[in-house]
Design a protein around this motif. Structure first.
Motif, PDB file in Angstrom:
ATOM      1  N   THR A  31       0.855  -1.184   0.000  1.00  0.00           N
ATOM      2  CA  THR A  31       0.000   0.000   0.000  1.00  0.00           C
ATOM      3  C   THR A  31       0.889   1.232   0.000  1.00  0.00           C
ATOM      4  N   PRO A  32       0.419   2.361  -0.567  1.00  0.00           N
ATOM      5  CA  PRO A  32       1.212   3.588  -0.546  1.00  0.00           C
ATOM      6  C   PRO A  32       1.589   3.987   0.874  1.00  0.00           C
ATOM      7  N   ALA A  33       0.675   3.817   1.827  1.00  0.00           N
ATOM      8  CA  ALA A  33       0.955   4.229   3.194  1.00  0.00           C
ATOM      9  C   ALA A  33       2.080   3.400   3.789  1.00  0.00           C
ATOM     10  N   ALA A  34       1.987   2.081   3.606  1.00  0.00           N
ATOM     11  CA  ALA A  34       3.026   1.213   4.161  1.00  0.00           C
ATOM     12  C   ALA A  34       4.360   1.492   3.470  1.00  0.00           C
ATOM     13  N   SER A  35       4.313   1.704   2.153  1.00  0.00           N
ATOM     14  CA  SER A  35       5.546   1.958   1.412  1.00  0.00           C
ATOM     15  C   SER A  35       6.237   3.196   1.967  1.00  0.00           C
ATOM     16  N   ARG A  36       5.453   4.249   2.177  1.00  0.00           N
ATOM     17  CA  ARG A  36       6.024   5.481   2.701  1.00  0.00           C
ATOM     18  C   ARG A  36       6.604   5.253   4.089  1.00  0.00           C
ATOM     19  N   LYS A  37       5.835   4.516   4.905  1.00  0.00           N
ATOM     20  CA  LYS A  37       6.280   4.278   6.280  1.00  0.00           C
ATOM     21  C   LYS A  37       7.648   3.578   6.294  1.00  0.00           C
ATOM     22  N   TRP A  38       7.759   2.525   5.479  1.00  0.00           N
ATOM     23  CA  TRP A  38       9.004   1.761   5.538  1.00  0.00           C
ATOM     24  C   TRP A  38      10.179   2.514   4.900  1.00  0.00           C
ATOM     25  N   TRP A  39       9.947   3.184   3.759  1.00  0.00           N
ATOM     26  CA  TRP A  39      11.086   3.822   3.065  1.00  0.00           C
ATOM     27  C   TRP A  39      11.552   5.118   3.723  1.00  0.00           C
ATOM     28  N   THR A  40      10.663   5.768   4.478  1.00  0.00           N
ATOM     29  CA  THR A  40      11.125   7.000   5.133  1.00  0.00           C
ATOM     30  C   THR A  40      11.416   6.748   6.611  1.00  0.00           C
ATOM     31  N   GLY A  41      11.408   5.492   7.030  1.00  0.00           N
ATOM     32  CA  GLY A  41      11.647   5.144   8.424  1.00  0.00           C
ATOM     33  C   GLY A  41      13.101   4.802   8.705  1.00  0.00           C
ATOM     34  N   GLU A  42      13.286   3.612   9.268  1.00  0.00           N
ATOM     35  CA  GLU A  42      14.611   3.204   9.731  1.00  0.00           C
ATOM     36  C   GLU A  42      15.685   3.280   8.627  1.00  0.00           C
ATOM     37  N   VAL A  43      15.318   2.813   7.438  1.00  0.00           N
ATOM     38  CA  VAL A  43      16.335   2.770   6.395  1.00  0.00           C
ATOM     39  C   VAL A  43      16.754   4.196   6.000  1.00  0.00           C
ATOM     40  N   ALA A  44      15.815   5.117   5.993  1.00  0.00           N
ATOM     41  CA  ALA A  44      16.135   6.508   5.663  1.00  0.00           C
ATOM     42  C   ALA A  44      17.027   7.098   6.741  1.00  0.00           C
ATOM     43  N   ARG A  45      16.731   6.751   7.992  1.00  0.00           N
ATOM     44  CA  ARG A  45      17.548   7.260   9.097  1.00  0.00           C
ATOM     45  C   ARG A  45      18.998   6.773   8.938  1.00  0.00           C
ATOM     46  N   ARG A  46      19.120   5.494   8.616  1.00  0.00           N
ATOM     47  CA  ARG A  46      20.474   4.946   8.439  1.00  0.00           C
ATOM     48  C   ARG A  46      21.198   5.573   7.258  1.00  0.00           C
TER      49      ARG A  46
END
Lengths: 510, 101, 507
Positions: free
Chosen positions: A370-385
C-alpha cells in the motif's frame, strides 16, 4: 602567497544587504554507456589500473577517435529534457592544454557549436512558510559532449595531496569516459535563496539523469560533478562582479554550503574595499571553506579549433522527435501525479522526495504494497540509516519487493507492527527476505483463537475489579486488561483482536 | 607587420610547452617573421561569406555502436605501459604535478 | 630474363611467385642482400627486419606449397614508412622523441599488408613527423637520392622513394600531407599516389595534419602502385574520416591506360616561370604524348591557388601543434629532465623533453600553429585559411567541369643538393607549390616520371589530379604516359640510375 590562509567572511545577512548574488553552475555528468566516448574500451568502475585502455584513449601516436552513437543519443535526450534546442549540425572541437592526466594534451569537446542550447529547468525549493514548494526557473546555456581525464595518485610528501608530492602515478581507465557538460546561464534574482537554488538545481539535474537512465549521477563516486561560479553585484549596479569558479563540490549539501561560503567570502573582500581575484577555488568539505587554485588569467588560451578527426553531427527533425518520444515523464510532473495517486499530503510527499524514495515507493506499490506502508518503511529506519551513513536508500538490503512482502505479512495478520519492525531490522541486517527473517526469529501473531480466548479468560478472572469497571461502561479501563493479555502471550497476539475479544466477553460494545 | 617579439615567442613556447633559450627565442622570432609575412597573404582574399572548410569530405554522423571492443583489440596494462619512461604498480609514473587543473 | 630479382616489377615478382619460378625467401633474401650492399650509401632505411621479413616469406612459401589461396602480392617484399605503427618494429617518425618506441598496435594499413603476407623489409626514413621535402629534417640523418647521392630524395617520404629507386624494395608505403608521396616520386623517377582523402585509413599513421594527411602507395611502375593502392585502400571503422564506399577500380585502370577522349586540363597557375626549364619541357612533352594517345587537352584556371601555400602553412602547423602535443614524456617516448633543477615538476620535464626531442623545423611549425590558433589571431589566420581552402576546393570543382583530370609538373625543380635550402624554410616550402592544392581539397593525385631534365640529367615528374573518389583516372593517365614515354625512352628511366656504391658519398 597567503591566499590559502583562512579568509574573513561577512555575515550572510550583511552580504545580502549590500549585494545581489549571481551564480552559474557547470555540471559534468558521466554517462553510463558501455564504452568510452571515442573508443570501444569498457567503462567499469573500479577496474585494475590501466586495464581499460587502448591506443585511442591512451593517446598513442596514430590512434583516431570514433564517436559513440549512444553518447550522442544521450546528450540529445538530456538536451530535450532540459527544454533545449538541438543543433541541426555541429562539430567537436579540441581544447588544447597540457596536463598529465590528459593523454593527448587536448580534450575533445565542443566549443561554439554545442549540440544542445537555450533551455531551462524548473527547480523546486521549499516555500518560505515551510509547507509546499516554490518553483524557480534556471535557464540553461548549453549541454555538450566531451571526455573525462585519467586519475592521478600523488605519492610522497606528508599530506598525500598534490602539494608537496614527490611524484604522481597515472591510471587512464577513466580517460575518455563520456561526459556531458551542462552549463546554466547566469542565475540572478534568487537573493538569499541562491544557495538553496544551487542545491535544488543540482538535485533536479541528478534526478533527471536517473529518470533518463543515462547516468547513475552519483556525486560521491564522481559520476556527477559540479563547479559553481559565484559573483556579487553591488545592489543597484548593473555591472557584474568578478567571479570565482569553485571546483570539487561533490555532494548536494556541499553545493549549497560552497555557494553560501563564496558569497560570504567575497562579501568580506568587497565590503573592505578590496577586489575579488578571478580564479579557480577548491571546496573543502571538512573545513567548509574554499581555497585559491589556479589564477584564471586572460592569458589562458585553449586554442580551440574544430576536431578534424571527427565528422560533424547532423540531426534531422525526425531523429530528434523520435528521441523526444523516448523521454520519461518530467520528474516534477511525475511527482505531482504520484502524490495524487498515493494520497500523500504535501508534507508527506516532501519527506518522500527529500529521502530520495519516490522511485522505490513507486516500485513497492507496483509490487503490491500500500502507498501508506511503502512510505512508512522507506522513510523510516532505512532513511535514518542512509542519512547517518551518507548513503542512498538503494544501498541497503531492502528492496521494493521486500517492502511489499512485509506489508503483505502485516495485512494478512501474521505480523503486528512491532514484529514488522523487528523483521525490518533483520532485513536490513541482511538476514534474508521478510518471511525468512520472521521464520528465523519465530515472529508470528498468535492465530489460535482458543489459546487467545483462554488467555483472555484467565486475565478477566484475575482482574475481576477492572472487568467490572469495563462492564460498567468505563471502556478505556480495558487497556490494562489488553496489556496483561499481550504480556501473557509475549506480544504474539494482535492487540486489536485482544481488545475485541475482551469487550465481547464482557458484553460491551467496542 | 607580422614580426613577433621575443616575449611573444616565449609566451607561445610556454603554451606549446617547449623550453627555449634566449638565443633560440631570438632565432625563432626572426624565422617566424619571414614565414608569417608570407602566410599573412591569406588576408588578401575577400572571403567574408565563404564558409570555412574544416573537413575535406562532406560526411556527417560517423559513429560506432556502444559495444565493447574485444580484449585483443585493446591493450593490456603491460602493453599500455610498454613504452612508459617510468612506471609503478601498473601506473605511469610521472614527475610531481605542480598545480591542480 | 634478368637474374637480379630486385630489378623486377612487383607485378612480375607476383607472377613468378605464383608460377613457382621463384620463392618468396629467394626474393626477400635478394632484397636483404641489396640493402646490405647499397643502403650504407643511400641511408633509406631506419630499421631493417631481416628476420621478420624472412619469416613471412617462409610462411608464404609453405602456404603456397600447400596450395592455399593467397593474396596476389603475397610474398612480394615491401618497405614501410616509419610514420606507420608496427608492432614489434620501432616506429620513430624520424624523430628523436620516439627513438626506440615499439608500438603496441599495428596501423590499419600495416595490418592489411601483414594479412596479405607481404614480407616487411623495414621502416623507411623521413623528415621528422613528415615535416619537410628532403629528409634533411630526419633526426637520423638524410637519405640520398640514388640518381645523385649529393642530392635530396624528396620528402618527407624520401626513404620510400630512394628504396624504390635503388632497388631495395619493389613497393613502399607513404603518407602525403602536402606532397610527401608525389614530390619524392618526381625527383627519383618513381611513381606515387596520394589517394582521395579518406580512401586509405589513417588509423596508426602518426598524425601531422589530420585534415590533410593521407596514406598511399609508392612503386616503380603505375601497375605496381595500383596493386598496392588496392591493398591499402578501403573503409576502416577505426577512422571516422574513412570513406565507406568501394575502392575505385585502380588496377583495372592501370592495366587499361586508355585515355582516348579523356579531357586533360592544364592548370594555368601551375606552369610557367617558377618551374625549371627542364621540368617544364618534360611536362610539355608528356602532354604531347598524352595528346598522341588520344586525350583532349584544355587549359583551366584556378585563381585561388596563389594562396594555397599560405593557407597550407597555416592549417598544417595549427593541426600539427595540437597533434604533437601528446609527445610530452609522460606515457611513452623520450624523457629528458631539465639539467639544472633538483626535483623538476611534470610541467618542467614536459618542456625540457620537448626541447630535446623535437628538431628545429618541428618546433618552428608548432610555434606557428600555436600562434595561428591563439585567441585574437584565430580569425585572421586559421579561420581565414579555412575559407581560402573552400575557395581552392571550388576552383577544383569548377576546373573539373571542364576537364576529367588536371595535370601539372609535380615539383618546380629537380632534386636540389643536400643542405642547399636547409637554412631557408620558405624556399623549402615552395617545393610543395604544385602538390599542396590537392591536399587542401582532399582530391587524389599521382606523380609519374616525365623524363630527365636536359640541364642536369635528373628526373622530373608529371602530376595528375582527379576529382574525389575518381582515383582510377589517375591510373588511366599514368599508365598511358608510362607506356608512351617508355617507348620514346626505350625502357624505364630507372634502367639508367647509377649504382649507388659507384658514387662518392657526400662530404
Amino acid at each position: 602567497m597567503s591566499t590559502n590562509a583562512i579568509q574573513p567572511v561577512l555575515d550572510y545577512d550583511e552580504v545580502l544587504e549590500s549585494f545581489d548574488p549571481v551564480m552559474g553552475l557547470e555540471v559534468h555528468v558521466e554517462l553510463s554507456t558501455h564504452t568510452k566516448m571515442f573508443c570501444g574500451c569498457p567503462t567499469d568502475f573500479g577496474a585494475e589500473p590501466n586495464t581499460q585502455v587502448c591506443p585511442v584513449c591512451l593517446g598513442l601516436p596514430g590512434a583516431l577517435p570514433v564517436v559513440n552513437a549512444v553518447g550522442v543519443e544521450s546528450v540529445i535526450r538530456i538536451g530535450l529534457a532540459l527544454n533545449c534546442q538541438i543543433a541541426s549540425w555541429c562539430r567537436f572541437a579540441r581544447k588544447n592544454y597540457f596536463y598529465p592526466d590528459m593523454p593527448k594534451n587536448f580534450q575533445t569537446s565542443q566549443y561554439d557549436e554545442p549540440i544542445a542550447f537555450d533551455g531551462y529547468l524548473d527547480v523546486e525549493i521549499p516555500s518560505r512558510t515551510g509547507d509546499g514548494v516554490e518553483v524557480f526557473r534556471v535557464e540553461i546555456e548549453r549541454a555538450h559532449m566531451e571526455e573525462d581525464t585519467g586519475k592521478s595518485l600523488h605519492v610522497g610528501g606528508s599530506t598525500g595531496r598534490i602539494q608537496g608530492a614527490d611524484y604522481s602515478l597515472l591510471d587512464y581507465n577513466r580517460a575518455g569516459i563520456p561526459l556531458i557538460e551542462i552549463v546554466t546561464k547566469p542565475v540572478r534574482g534568487a537573493g538569499e535563496r541562491m544557495p538553496e537554488v544551487a542545491k535544488a538545481y543540482v538535485a533536479a539535474v541528478r534526478e533527471l539523469m536517473v529518470a533518463l537512465d543515462v547516468s547513475d549521477a552519483r556525486m560521491e563516486q564522481g559520476s556527477m560533478r559540479c563547479d559553481a561560479n559565484v559573483s556579487l553585484m553591488p545592489k543597484g549596479s548593473a555591472q557584474l562582479g568578478t567571479r570565482t569558479e569553485t571546483k570539487n563540490v561533490n555532494s548536494l549539501r556541499s553545493v549549497e554550503r560552497a555557494v553560501r561560503y563564496e558569497m560570504m567570502r567575497q562579501g568580506a573582500i568587497l565590503a573592505d574595499g578590496g577586489t575579488v581575484r578571478q580564479e579557480t577555488r577548491h571546496w573543502h568539505e571538512d573545513t567548509g571553506v574554499t581555497t585559491a587554485g589556479r589564477e584564471k588569467s586572460d592569458a589562458e588560451d585553449y586554442r580551440y579549433f574544430p576536431e578534424p578527426d571527427l565528422i560533424p553531427i547532423a540531426t534531422t527533425t525526425e531523429q530528434v522527435e523520435a528521441l523526444r518520444a523516448t523521454l520519461p515523464e518530467p520528474p516534477g510532473l511525475r511527482r505531482k501525479r504520484l502524490q495524487g495517486e498515493w494520497g500523500y499530503s504535501d508534507r508527506e510527499m516532501g519527506d518522500v522526495v527529500s529521502a530520495g524514495a519516490v522511485d522505490l515507493i513507486d516500485a513497492s506499490v507496483a509490487a503490491g504494497a500500500t502507498p501508506a506502508a511503502s512510505r512508512k518503511w522507506w522513510t523510516g529506519e532505512v532513511a535514518r540509516r542512509a542519512n547517518a551513513d551518507g548513503k542512498e536508500l538503494g544501498d541497503y538490503a531492502l528492496t521494493p519487493a521486500f517492502v511489499a512482502e512485509l506489508d503483505s505479512l502485516v495485512r494478512s495478520g501474521r505480523l503486528n507492527d512491532s514484529m514488522a519492525r523487528q523483521v525490518m531490522e533483520g532485513v536490513l541486517a541482511q538476514e534474508g527476505s521478510p518471511t525468512e527473517v520472521a521464520d528465523a526469529r519465530g515472529l508470528e501473531l498468535v492465530q489460535d483463537d482458543s489459546a487467545l480466548e483462554a488467555a483472555v479468560d484467565a486475565v478477566l478472572a484475575d482482574n475481576a475489579a477492572i472487568a467490572d469497571k469495563v462492564r460498567g461502561g468505563k471502556v478505556q479501563a480495558a487497556g490494562a486488561l489488553i496489556g496483561q493479555v499481550m504480556k501473557a502471550t509475549k506480544g504474539q497476539a494482535d492487540a486489536a483482536q485482544v481488545r475485541a475479544l475482551i469487550l465481547s466477553r464482557l458484553g460491551v460494545e467496542g | 607587420m607580422s614580426a613577433l617579439s621575443r616575449e611573444q615567442v616565449a609566451h607561445l613556447a610556454g603554451l606549446a610547452r617547449i623550453q627555449m633559450t634566449d638565443a633560440e627565442l631570438d632565432k625563432m622570432a626572426g624565422e617566424l617573421a619571414v614565414i608569417l609575412d608570407s602566410v599573412a597573404q591569406v588576408g588578401e582574399v575577400t572571403a567574408q561569406d565563404i564558409p570555412p572548410m574544416s573537413h575535406p569530405l562532406p560526411l556527417t554522423n560517423v559513429t560506432r555502436p556502444d559495444v565493447v571492443r574485444p580484449l585483443d583489440e585493446r591493450l593490456t596494462a603491460q602493453q599500455a605501459l610498454s613504452g612508459a619512461p617510468a612506471q609503478e604498480d601498473g601506473r605511469f609514473e610521472v614527475p610531481r604535478i605542480l598545480s591542480e587543473d | 630474363m634478368t637474374t637480379d630479382l630486385t630489378r623486377l616489377s612487383a607485378a612480375q615478382m607476383a607472377e613468378q611467385l605464383a608460377s613457382g619460378a621463384i620463392t618468396s625467401v629467394e626474393l626477400t633474401q635478394a632484397h636483404l642482400d641489396r640493402i646490405a650492399a647499397v643502403d650504407g650509401a643511400v641511408h633509406a632505411y631506419l630499421h631493417v627486419d631481416a628476420e621478420g621479413a624472412l619469416a613471412t616469406a617462409r610462411e608464404v612459401d609453405e602456404l603456397r606449397a600447400r596450395g592455399e589461396q593467397l593474396h596476389p602480392l603475397a610474398g612480394v617484399p615491401i618497405a614501410i614508412k616509419d610514420i606507420m605503427t608496427t608492432t614489434g618494429l620501432p616506429t620513430t617518425a624520424g624523430s628523436r622523441m620516439l627513438e626506440g618506441w615499439i608500438p603496441p598496435y599495428d596501423a590499419t594499413v600495416v595490418a592489411r599488408i601483414k594479412a596479405a603476407r607481404l614480407p616487411i623489409l623495414g621502416k623507411t626514413n623521413m623528415d621528422e613527423f613528415a615535416m619537410g621535402s628532403s629528409t634533411e629534417h630526419s633526426a637520423y640523418g638524410p637519405s640520398h637520392n640514388p640518381w645523385d647521392l649529393d642530392r635530396i630524395p624528396g620528402g618527407s617520404g624520401g626513404g620510400s622513394s630512394s628504396v624504390l629507386a635503388s632497388f631495395q624494395a619493389p613497393l613502399a608505403t607513404g603518407t602525403d600531407t602536402g606532397g610527401s608521396i608525389r614530390q619524392p616520386a618526381a625527383v627519383t623517377a618513381t611513381v606515387g599516389t596520394k589517394p582521395t582523402y579518406g580512401g586509405v585509413s589513417r588509423y596508426g599513421l602518426i598524425a601531422l595534419a589530420s585534415s590533410l594527411d593521407q596514406g598511399g602507395p609508392c612503386g616503380r611502375t603505375v601497375l605496381d602502385t595500383a596493386l598496392l593502392h588496392e591493398l591499402m585502400a578501403g573503409h576502416d571503422p577505426l577512422d571516422s574520416t574513412s570513406i565507406d564506399q568501394p575502392v575505385p577500380p585502380v588496377v583495372e585502370a592501370a592495366r587499361s591506360g586508355d585515355v582516348a577522349g579523356l579531357r586533360i586540363g592544364i592548370v594555368k597557375e601551375l606552369t610557367g616561370d617558377a618551374y625549371q626549364p627542364g621540368v617544364q619541357a618534360n611536362f610539355d612533352a608528356a602532354v604531347a604524348a598524352l595528346t598522341a594517345a588520344g586525350a583532349e587537352v584544355v587549359e583551366v584556371s584556378c585563381p585561388h591557388f596563389q594562396y594555397a601555400l599560405a593557407a597550407y602553412y597555416l592549417i598544417l602547423p595549427s593541426e600539427a601543434s595540437s597533434n604533437l602535443a601528446r609527445f610530452d614524456a609522460m606515457r611513452y617516448g623520450l624523457r629528458v629532465p631539465p639539467a639544472d633543477v633538483a626535483l623538476p615538476s611534470a610541467e618542467q620535464v614536459m618542456a625540457s623533453s620537448r626541447e630535446a626531442g623535437f628538431g628545429e623545423e618541428v618546433k618552428r611549425r608548432i610555434i606557428i600553429g600555436t600562434y595561428a590558433l591563439s585567441s585574437g589571431y584565430y580569425d585572421a589566420y586559421y579561420g581565414q585559411a579555412q575559407k581560402v581552402r573552400t575557395l581552392i576546393a571550388r576552383d577544383f570543382e569548377q576546373a573539373f567541369t571542364q576537364a576529367d583530370v588536371l595535370v601539372s609538373p609535380t615539383a618546380p625543380t629537380t632534386a636540389f643538393r643536400l643542405g642547399e635550402k636547409l637554412d631557408d624554410p620558405m624556399a623549402m616550402y615552395l617545393n610543395d607549390i604544385a602538390t599542396i592544392p590537392a591536399n587542401l581539397a582532399g582530391i587524389p593525385g599521382m606523380s609519374v616520371p616525365s623524363g630527365l631534365a636536359a640541364e642536369d640529367g635528373l628526373p622530373t615528374g608529371l602530376q595528375v589530379l582527379a576529382p574525389a573518389m575518381a582515383d582510377d583516372r589517375l591510373y588511366l593517365v599514368g599508365a598511358a604516359l608510362e607506356r608512351m614515354l617508355q617507348e620514346q625512352w626505350g625502357g624505364p628511366l630507372l634502367d639508367r640510375v647509377p649504382e649507388p656504391t659507384q658514387l662518392s658519398k657526400e662530404g
